[in-house]
Enzyme design. Structure first.
Site, PDB file in Angstrom:
ATOM      1  N   LEU A 128       0.741  -1.028  -0.011  1.00 48.02           N
ATOM      2  CA  LEU A 128      -0.138  -0.098   0.085  1.00 48.02           C
ATOM      3  C   LEU A 128       0.794   1.292  -0.092  1.00 48.02           C
ATOM      4  O   LEU A 128       1.795   1.349   0.668  1.00 48.02           O
ATOM      5  CB  LEU A 128      -0.786   0.047   1.408  1.00 48.02           C
ATOM      6  CG  LEU A 128      -1.907  -1.259   1.176  1.00 48.02           C
ATOM      7  CD1 LEU A 128      -2.696  -1.095   2.596  1.00 48.02           C
ATOM      8  CD2 LEU A 128      -2.628  -1.451   0.121  1.00 48.02           C
ATOM      9  N   HIS A 178      -3.605   4.395  -2.078  1.00 51.50           N
ATOM     10  CA  HIS A 178      -4.374   3.374  -1.422  1.00 51.50           C
ATOM     11  C   HIS A 178      -5.100   3.983  -0.182  1.00 51.50           C
ATOM     12  O   HIS A 178      -6.377   3.913   0.020  1.00 51.50           O
ATOM     13  CB  HIS A 178      -3.720   2.203  -0.993  1.00 51.50           C
ATOM     14  CG  HIS A 178      -3.075   1.389  -2.237  1.00 51.50           C
ATOM     15  ND1 HIS A 178      -1.868   0.993  -2.299  1.00 51.50           N
ATOM     16  CD2 HIS A 178      -4.066   0.396  -3.100  1.00 51.50           C
ATOM     17  CE1 HIS A 178      -1.578   0.125  -3.359  1.00 51.50           C
ATOM     18  NE2 HIS A 178      -2.866  -0.022  -3.906  1.00 51.50           N
ATOM     19  N   GLN A 229      -5.023 -12.522 -12.388  1.00 51.95           N
ATOM     20  CA  GLN A 229      -4.669 -11.635 -13.391  1.00 51.95           C
ATOM     21  C   GLN A 229      -3.297 -11.346 -13.839  1.00 51.95           C
ATOM     22  O   GLN A 229      -3.076 -10.431 -14.753  1.00 51.95           O
ATOM     23  CB  GLN A 229      -5.414 -10.151 -12.626  1.00 51.95           C
ATOM     24  CG  GLN A 229      -4.516  -9.665 -11.559  1.00 51.95           C
ATOM     25  CD  GLN A 229      -5.397  -8.612 -10.587  1.00 51.95           C
ATOM     26  OE1 GLN A 229      -6.350  -8.878 -10.276  1.00 51.95           O
ATOM     27  NE2 GLN A 229      -4.725  -7.367 -10.866  1.00 51.95           N
ATOM     28  N   ASP A 257      -5.980   3.145 -12.891  1.00 50.00           N
ATOM     29  CA  ASP A 257      -6.370   1.982 -13.578  1.00 50.00           C
ATOM     30  C   ASP A 257      -7.599   2.341 -14.213  1.00 50.00           C
ATOM     31  O   ASP A 257      -8.700   1.721 -13.792  1.00 50.00           O
ATOM     32  CB  ASP A 257      -6.168   0.392 -12.729  1.00 50.00           C
ATOM     33  CG  ASP A 257      -4.947   0.155 -12.225  1.00 50.00           C
ATOM     34  OD1 ASP A 257      -4.293  -0.539 -12.862  1.00 50.00           O
ATOM     35  OD2 ASP A 257      -4.871   0.843 -11.065  1.00 50.00           O
ATOM     36  N   ARG A 276       4.081  -0.906  -8.096  1.00 48.17           N
ATOM     37  CA  ARG A 276       5.052  -1.312  -9.323  1.00 48.17           C
ATOM     38  C   ARG A 276       6.154  -0.169  -9.407  1.00 48.17           C
ATOM     39  O   ARG A 276       7.175  -0.351  -9.813  1.00 48.17           O
ATOM     40  CB  ARG A 276       4.406  -1.565 -10.566  1.00 48.17           C
ATOM     41  CG  ARG A 276       3.756  -2.892 -10.407  1.00 48.17           C
ATOM     42  CD  ARG A 276       3.489  -3.290 -11.820  1.00 48.17           C
ATOM     43  NE  ARG A 276       2.847  -4.738 -11.971  1.00 48.17           N
ATOM     44  CZ  ARG A 276       1.578  -5.095 -11.762  1.00 48.17           C
ATOM     45  NH1 ARG A 276       0.562  -4.161 -12.048  1.00 48.17           N
ATOM     46  NH2 ARG A 276       1.270  -6.311 -11.884  1.00 48.17           N
TER      47      ARG A 276
END
Ligand code: PAF
Length: 302
Positions: free
Chosen positions: A56, A60, A84, A174, A211
């Protein structure tokens, strides 16, 4: 009556983010999750879900804060969802930081952390997939990660059924994922309100992402190029610059900075349909690009 006396008692309702930190309940099994949700529901309490894969960051925590403002109870799910990830992707190396995540969630005032093991989420013999169409086939993320949205759709549908929240919060970083989830909820009549939350950025503009931890110092220095080019091109397009030419120039700038470009596209913000002009909004400019072993995505409204 004298002026307000020294023993005047007032009640101050602190905003949710100022309420005392408390250790969230860690829930590992479905029966325990169901008991918790049932108890809250029995008390008439509104529930919000923030689905995450852990590791996190401030982005987040912003989702959690938004959830806290809208619901009495907040559940954060932490589940690195194997379905996924393609076999060549980073499932094994995806950053996992459960203890640090818990500490962050404690400070954010989360009530429960739903953290099932993989075989609790996908029991032996599991054989059902949710395969979204429509915005999930827009030719953006799906063109580069063909397995991705059926994995996301399956796990998010399960999370929504498991936690039965009144609302669920997803980040706009996203962006296509957010649209896919809105579509699933509408198509499957799931009784939950999906809320998108704005992207949280580092001071230099880089969109926060778990990431980003993969970026080398050199690549981290280059990474804000994406946001700079996005905002510059969005401004030019809003000022009626030629769309295709602006996108070409922006794409070249991204590649010149050292990125491999997956896409840099102007789309309708609801349908994700391709758009060639600015006449039919709302519009969203979206990018995905690779630098070193890191793939970054970002987007801005036009
Ligand atoms: O955005 C993510 O972190 C994941 O795709 C999600 C929505 C938690 C599903 O695994």
């Amino acid at each position: 009556m004298r002026g307000r006396s020294a023993n005047f008692v007032g009640i101050v309702l602190l905003p949710p983010e100022n309420r005392m930190a408390h250790r969230p309940l860690i829930v590992r099994t479905l029966p325990a999750l169901r008991r918790t949700i049932k108890k809250w529901r029995g008390g008439g309490e509104k529930i919000a879900l923030v689905p995450t894969m852990g590791a996190l960051h401030a982005g987040h925590i912003a989702l959690v804060r938004l959830a806290r403002r809208r619901a009495r109870r907040v559940v954060v799910s932490i589940f690195v969802n194997p379905t996924q990830f393609a076999p060549n992707e980073d499932f094994a190396n995806y950053p996992r930081a459960f203890d640090a995540d818990l500490a962050a969630l404690e400070n954010a005032g989360v009530d429960a952390v739903w953290a099932p093991a993989v075989d609790e989420m996908y029991a032996a013999g599991f054989a059902t997939r949710v395969v979204p169409d429509g915005v999930a086939k827009a030719g953006l993320e799906d063109a580069f990660r063909p397995h991705f949205f059926s994995g996301v759709a399956t796990v998010v549908t399960k999370l929504l059924v498991q936690c039965a929240p009144d609302m669920a919060v997803f980040g706009e970083k996203d962006f296509q994922q957010l649209k896919v989830i809105e579509q699933i909820v509408a198509d499957l009549d799931l009784p939950v309100k999906i809320t998108g939350a704005p992207i949280v950025r580092e001071p230099d503009g880089l969109a926060m992402s778990s990431r980003n931890a993969y970026l080398s110092t050199q690549h981290r220095a280059v990474a804000p190029t994406l946001f700079r080019v996005l905002t510059d091109c969005a401004r030019r397009i809003a000022d009626k610059a030629h769309v295709a030419r602006t996108l070409d120039e922006g794409g070249i700038e991204i590649q010149t900075a050292g990125f491999g470009l997956d896409y840099f596209e102007l789309r309708h913000a609801q349908t994700l349909a391709k758009v060639a002009t600015t006449s039919n909004g709302p519009l969203r400019l979206l990018v995905a690009a690779r630098i070193g072993r890191t793939r970054l995505i970002d987007n801005v409204a036009v």
